[in-house]
Design a protein around this motif. Structure first.
Motif: not given
Length: 218
Positions: A43-46, A69-80
Motif C-alpha cells: 500500500f503506497i502513499k504518494i 486508489l484506496v483513499n485521497s486526503h489533503d493532496g495525498e493519495l493512497l493506493y494498493s
C-alpha cells in the motif's frame, strides 16, 4: 538475534522504483506490505505527484496487474498495488530470508529502505544476493534491537522520536543551550509541560530499551 539495516539504492535498481516511476520532487512511501496470495502487496502513499500521469505509468508496467486508489486526503493519495514479483527480486529475496520491510521511501532517483532480518546470517545472505546481482546498495546503519518487542526505534513513539531529534538538532541539549523549552513547545504547538514530559518519557524509554537490558536477554 534480529538485526536491522538502513540502506539506500538507485530507483532503477529496485523493482518498486522501476514500477512506481515519478518525476521532480514527488515522494512515495510504502505504508505497509501485506502478503496476499503468497506475494507481497504494497500500500503506497504518494505526495506532490500528478495523479493521471502516475497512474498511467504504473498501470502500463508489464508486471502490474492492478492499481487501486484506496483513499485521497489533503493532496495525498493512497493506493494498493497488485503486481507480479519476480522470484529473484530484492523484495522477494528479503521475504525468502524471513526478513521484514519496516519502511520504504522513494524519490525519482533514490529509495531508502529499512529492513529487519532474524539473524546476522540472513543479513549476510541478503548482502551476498545484492552483490552478486550488482545492485549498488549503500548501507547507512546496521544495528540490533535490544528487545524484540521494542520496535525499530527502541520503543520510542514517532512523536517522541521527532521531538527528541529536533531537540538535539536545535541545540536543546548543548552547552550553552541553543534553544529553550518554550521554543520547543511552540515548534510542536504544545505546552511547556507537555514537551518536557514528552522528552522525559522518550529518554526513559530509550534508556530502558538500550542501557538497562539484562545481558542474558541479548
Amino acid at each position: 538475534m534480529a538485526v536491522i539495516v538502513d540502506l539506500t539504492l538507485p530507483a532503477d535498481s529496485f523493482e518498486l522504483g522501476q514500477i512506481l516511476r515519478i518525476e521532480g520532487t514527488t515522494e512515495i512511501t510504502v505504508e505497509t506490505m501485506v502478503p496476499l496470495g503468497g506475494r507481497p502487496t504494497p500500500f503506497i502513499k504518494i505526495q506532490n505527484g500528478t495523479r493521471e500521469e502516475f497512474e498511467r505509468t504504473v498501470r502500463n508496467h508489464p508486471s502490474v496487474d492492478g492499481l487501486q486508489l484506496v483513499n485521497s486526503h489533503d493532496g495525498e493519495l493512497l493506493y494498493s498495488l497488485d503486481w507480479q514479483s519476480s522470484d529473484f527480486s530484492l523484495l522477494q529475496t528479503v521475504l525468502d530470508l524471513e526478513g521484514v520491510l519496516l519502511s520504504a521511501t522513494g524519490t525519482a532517483d533514490t529509495w531508502s529502505l529499512e529492513l529487519r532480518f532474524p539473524t546476522h546470517e540472513t543479513l549476510s545472505k541478503f548482502q551476498e544476493y545484492y552483490l552478486e546481482a550488482n545492485i549498488p546498495v549503500s548501507i547507512k546503519h546496521i544495528y540490533n534491537p535490544t528487545k524484540p518487542d521494542a520496535g525499530p526505534w527502541f520503543g520510542v513513539t514517532p512523536v517522541q522520536r521527532e521531538t527528541l531529534a529536533y531537540a538535539v538538532e536545535s541545540g536543546y541539549y548543548s552547552l550553552p543551550r541553543a534553544t529553550s523549552t518554550e521554543e520547543l513547545a511552540e515548534r510542536f504547538d504544545i505546552s511547556d509541560q507537555a514537551v518536557t514530559e514528552r522528552l522525559r518519557r522518550g529518554i526513559s524509554t530509550l534508556v530502558a530499551n538500550t542501557l538497562l537490558v539484562d545481558p542474558e536477554d541479548e
